[in-house]
Write a protein that holds these residues in place. Structure first.
Motif, PDB file in Angstrom:
ATOM      1  N   UNK B 458       0.842  -1.208   0.000  1.00 17.70           N
ATOM      2  CA  UNK B 458       0.000   0.000   0.000  1.00 17.70           C
ATOM      3  C   UNK B 458       0.868   1.245   0.000  1.00 17.70           C
ATOM      4  N   UNK B 459       1.879   1.256   0.884  1.00 11.63           N
ATOM      5  CA  UNK B 459       2.755   2.430   0.963  1.00 11.63           C
ATOM      6  C   UNK B 459       3.499   2.635  -0.357  1.00 11.63           C
ATOM      7  N   UNK B 561       3.366  -1.315  -8.655  1.00  4.67           N
ATOM      8  CA  UNK B 561       4.252  -0.162  -8.467  1.00  4.67           C
ATOM      9  C   UNK B 561       5.714  -0.567  -8.656  1.00  4.67           C
ATOM     10  N   UNK B 562       6.482   0.375  -9.219  1.00  2.81           N
ATOM     11  CA  UNK B 562       7.914   0.102  -9.369  1.00  2.81           C
ATOM     12  C   UNK B 562       8.563   0.087  -8.003  1.00  2.81           C
ATOM     13  N   UNK B 563       9.614  -0.699  -7.897  1.00  2.00           N
ATOM     14  CA  UNK B 563      10.249  -0.778  -6.598  1.00  2.00           C
ATOM     15  C   UNK B 563      10.982   0.528  -6.298  1.00  2.00           C
ATOM     16  N   UNK B 564      10.903   0.959  -5.046  1.00  2.00           N
ATOM     17  CA  UNK B 564      11.665   2.125  -4.620  1.00  2.00           C
ATOM     18  C   UNK B 564      12.105   1.892  -3.186  1.00  2.00           C
ATOM     19  N   UNK B 565      13.256   2.393  -2.865  1.00  2.00           N
ATOM     20  CA  UNK B 565      13.772   2.199  -1.503  1.00  2.00           C
ATOM     21  C   UNK B 565      13.039   3.055  -0.491  1.00  2.00           C
ATOM     22  N   UNK B 566      12.458   4.165  -0.961  1.00  2.00           N
ATOM     23  CA  UNK B 566      11.887   5.119   0.008  1.00  2.00           C
ATOM     24  C   UNK B 566      10.707   4.521   0.788  1.00  2.00           C
ATOM     25  N   UNK B 567       9.656   4.006   0.077  1.00  3.56           N
ATOM     26  CA  UNK B 567       8.552   3.418   0.854  1.00  3.56           C
ATOM     27  C   UNK B 567       8.999   2.201   1.667  1.00  3.56           C
ATOM     28  N   UNK B 570      10.548   3.565   4.743  1.00  6.07           N
ATOM     29  CA  UNK B 570       9.494   4.048   5.642  1.00  6.07           C
ATOM     30  C   UNK B 570       8.831   2.867   6.332  1.00  6.07           C
ATOM     31  N   UNK B 571       8.514   1.865   5.533  1.00  2.76           N
ATOM     32  CA  UNK B 571       7.811   0.696   6.041  1.00  2.76           C
ATOM     33  C   UNK B 571       8.627   0.007   7.133  1.00  2.76           C
ATOM     34  N   UNK B 572       9.899  -0.185   6.861  1.00  2.00           N
ATOM     35  CA  UNK B 572      10.774  -0.810   7.864  1.00  2.00           C
ATOM     36  C   UNK B 572      10.877   0.072   9.092  1.00  2.00           C
ATOM     37  N   UNK B 573      11.046   1.366   8.820  1.00  2.00           N
ATOM     38  CA  UNK B 573      11.235   2.297   9.933  1.00  2.00           C
ATOM     39  C   UNK B 573      10.046   2.348  10.858  1.00  2.00           C
TER      40      UNK B 573
END
Lengths: 101, 718
Positions: B458-459, B561-567, B570-573
């Motif tokens: 979702x994120x 969605x294309x993979x991105x490190x940002x979400x 965030x998700x891990x954080x």
């Protein structure tokens, strides 16, 4: 003898009977009055037959019927009177006023 | 047997069980739960057969299982009802079958099957426990069979909803569940709070249902059909609905219908502002809470909007700005997600925390759907069903263990208050480990748990489509989720027992822990079917099966969605941060919430759920009461209606009196009385003649005879 003698006799007899019926208190006497009135009628019948139609038999027949009725009436009437006497110990007509309002 | 026939049969065993239990086996607890569980198992088996048949078919979305019969003649056409299993309903069927079966089995233990009858237990109240050889032990639920009957009907409603191929039968199942939630939330009807909660749930969801029905009617009048396949996979109809204006707020017909249907979901899935019923639904037995929160009712709300997504998003294509209806959904979902998460922070009741958590997680799904993340929403629905069922049953297990302790010690503490717990890890190991798995899945613990994958998706979708406000809101909500979940786990299971009852709590029987173990397996592996393809390291090891499968429900295959490190970051954080913070704050908590002091009035506000119940009481319930009392009763009923009626009555009486005095009494009675009186008077005169003396009669006869004679002689003969 003229016919009128018989008729007068019959009328007298009828009046005596009528008087007995209306004036007597004793029920048996009232019944006797009725018998007298019936006899008066019979005298009339016989007299009229003798003077007017001696060769016919109708008057005799009427007379016989009147006798029969008189006999039946006495039989029933006396039976009623005896029955009333047994119940009320009287045969005086003015004391038997069961039908009064 | 063809698969279509199996689909028809899926909802029937629970319905049969409902009638069998109520009509025949009511007196026998063992027979009743056997009937219930066998029915659930049969439906489960059929569901699995259908599910695996569906999985094995390529391009299943284009050729779903479908079978229909003619039902209602509607003028020249016929309204068909039928069953349909497409990828989306197959996925839903899968988790419904599993969770329902687990809940049925668990209920046997939860209602203390085999325990002695309580001495003072009354139907309509939770069992108080019994004396057995000088010990306090739990007692069996007095209305044991009734519970299984109702919950079977509940399952029937959900299965009907899942397999139906049109909105009308979906609505039928939807309403059956509304009824069952009313019956089961108010299961302990002798408790006033349970009664109130039942009424509240029923009425609140009804508000949504009315709008939904309006939407259904509008859809039928616009398209002439309610069949999903005919509407949702038909470009022409969708285009027609999307382009024709509705005349309301500038919405297209599709937008308005979608909005109306969405309001139904707001009620059923307890989204703000109709969320108030769901926490109160905790008044029912815990298996019911699990049923409502995971397997059936609230999932049904999300399922319905997922189902109707092509209509809700008609005219929208991937990458376009959101339509009004979708914006509304995104806003309500995101707002609900964070709103409920904050309330969950300050709740003491172990089940209430989960209730607000459900509201919050449903908000995630609605928000995801609002931004067009169809697969992510469906994915979260499935994973959430498993771990939330697990958490609810786990909390029921905790409460059950606590009640055991309360009975044992005779202490008067609330067995549902987390601040009375602590240290249950050692006492109830299976419950602890399974609850931990469920809680971590809810928090989105990275990589292994299912909740991580669905929430991350979702994120990621929000980020990839530049919905940053939504991303921030949902991330915050996710952080809070991890935090309150850790708070719950820490308060319940770690540290020292805060009460003697918690010290004497004991693990439950296998019939309760077994379903927990099964569900905890799903709470982990259910996420592995949807790992994004380009995920670092493990991406691509397993194909993103869920996306391909469920995505094929839609006409236009959704874009992953294309993979991105940002979400991902965030998700891990948020997950690890929330869990860590929760651990730090609560690991040494006493009987007072450590957050109460620093948060101050905010904590009170959260504890009281933003005073929404009070607010609703003030702006809806009290005015409704006043209107009922003053306007409806006093003015409308007493003055207007009664007034008119009294006026008519009084006038009728008067008219009657006039008739009586002027007509009836003088005319009719007068004539009749006169006739009667004159007859009587004549009689009075004439009776003087009746002397009863025969001679007087004869005299009279003689006089008349002579009179006649004389008259004859002197008048006629002359």
């Amino acid at each position: 003898m003229p016919l009128s003698w018989y008729l007068v006799l019959a009328a007298l007899l009828f009046c005596i009977g009528l008087y007995g019926v209306l004036a007597r208190k004793n029920a048996v006497a009232i019944l006797m009055g009725v018998e007298l009135m019936l006899n008066a009628v019979n005298i009339n019948l016989v007299a009229f037959w003798r003077y007017f139609t001696p060769d016919l038999i109708a008057a005799h027949a009427f007379v016989v019927i009147v006798f029969a009725i008189a006999a039946a009436e006495v039989a029933v009437g006396l039976a009623l009177i005896i029955s009333i006497y047994r119940r009320r110990k009287t045969v005086a007509a003015d004391e038997i006023n069961l039908m009064k309002w | 047997m063809p698969t279509e026939t199996l689909i028809w049969l899926i909802p029937l065993p629970p319905l049969l069980a409902f009638f069998l239990i109520l009509l025949f086996t009511r007196k026998n607890n063992a027979l009743s739960h056997t009937v219930g569980v066998v029915a659930a198992a049969t439906s489960w088996l059929l569901g699995m057969l259908v599910f695996f048949a569906a999985v094995g078919i390529d391009h299943f979305g284009e050729h779903p299982f479908h079978s229909a019969i003619a039902w209602l003649p509607t003028g020249e056409t016929v309204f068909n009802i039928g069953v349909m299993i497409d990828p989306l309903s197959a996925a839903v069927l899968f988790f419904v079958a599993w969770t329902v079966l687990m809940i049925f089995i668990y209920s046997i233990g939860y209602h203390n099957f085999g325990a002695p009858k309580g001495d003072h237990d009354k139907p309509g109240l939770p069992p108080h426990g019994a004396e057995d050889h000088g010990h306090h032990v739990p007692s069996v639920e007095p209305m044991y069979s009734r519970f299984f009957a109702f919950i079977a009907l509940f399952a029937f409603g959900m299965y009907t909803l899942v397999v139906s191929d049109n909105l009308l039968t979906l609505f039928v199942g939807w309403e059956i569940m509304g009824l069952c939630s009313y019956l089961l939330i108010g299961f302990w009807y002798a408790k006033p709070s349970a009664r109130d909660a039942a009424k509240k749930a029923f009425l609140t969801t009804r508000i949504g249902d009315v709008f939904m029905l309006l939407g259904i009617v509008a859809l039928y009048s616009a398209t002439g059909t309610l069949n999903f396949h005919e509407i949702l996979r038909n470009e022409n109809i969708l285009h027609m609905l999307a382009s024709s204006p509705s005349g309301v707020l500038g919405l297209s017909a599709a937008g308005l219908i979608g909005l109306l249907l969405f309001i139904g979901t707001v009620g059923k899935s307890a989204q703000w502002p109709l969320h108030v019923w769901l926490p109160d639904a905790m008044e029912g037995p815990t298996p019911v809470s699990a049923m409502i929160h995971a397997a059936t009712m609230v999932s049904a709300g999300v399922y319905m909007v997922l189902r109707m997504f092509p209509l809700l998003s008609a005219g929208w294509h991937h990458g376009d700005p959101l339509t009004t209806t979708m914006t509304v959904m995104a806003f309500f979902g995101a707002f609900t997600a964070i709103f409920a998460a904050t309330i969950a922070l300050a709740q003491k009741d172990i089940k209430r925390v989960l209730a607000y958590s459900t509201i919050s997680q449903l908000g995630f799904m609605i928000a995801a759907l609002g931004i067009g993340a169809y697969v992510a929403a469906a994915f979260h629905l499935v994973t959430h069903a498993f771990f939330k069922a697990l958490l609810f049953l786990g909390s029921g297990s905790v409460i059950h263990g606590m009640e055991h302790g309360v009975l044992h010690t005779g202490e008067h503490v609330d067995p549902q208050d987390m601040f009375n717990m602590g240290g249950l890890k050692k006492k109830m190991p299976i419950t602890f480990w399974t609850f931990l798995i469920g809680g971590f899945a809810l928090s989105g613990f990275p990589l292994i748990t299912s909740g991580f994958w669905s929430k991350d998706e979702i994120l990621a979708d929000a980020f990839a489509n530049h919905h940053y406000a939504l991303l921030i809101t949902l991330s915050l909500a996710a952080l809070l989720t991890a935090f309150y979940t850790m708070r719950q786990i820490t308060l319940t299971f770690f540290g020292e027992p805060r009460t003697k009852a918690a010290d004497h709590a004991s693990e439950n029987k296998l019939v309760m822990t077994g379903p927990l173990m099964v569900l905890s397996v799903f709470a982990i592996i259910a996420g592995w079917v949807g790992i994004p393809e380009h995920f670092p390291v493990i991406g691509g090891l397993l194909p993103n099966w869920f996306h391909d499968f469920v995505g094929s429900t839609l006409l236009e295959h959704p874009h992953a969605p294309d993979f991105s490190w940002i979400p991902l970051g965030i998700s891990l954080g948020v997950a690890l941060g929330g869990l860590g913070l929760g651990w730090l704050v609560y690991r040494k908590a006493g009987s007072e919430d450590p957050l109460r002091k620093p948060l101050g009035p905010v904590y009170t506000l959260l504890e009281n759920k933003y005073y929404f119940d009070e607010l609703y009481t003030k702006i809806f319930i009290r005015p409704a009461g006043v209107i009922a009392e003053k306007f409806s009763y006093w003015f409308l009923d007493r003055k207007v209606i009664d007034g008119v009626l009294h006026w008519i009555a009084q006038n009728s009486v008067n008219l009657g009196l006039v008739f009586r005095d002027r007509f009836e009494t003088p005319v009719i009675s007068g004539v009749a009385d006169w006739a009667a009186n004159s007859t009587a008077a004549i009689g009075r005169v004439l009776r003087k003649v009746q002397t009863g003396l025969v001679q007087q009669y004869l005299l009279l006869v003689a006089l008349v005879a002579f009179g006649g004679l004389f008259y004859y002689l002197f008048t006629v003969l002359r």
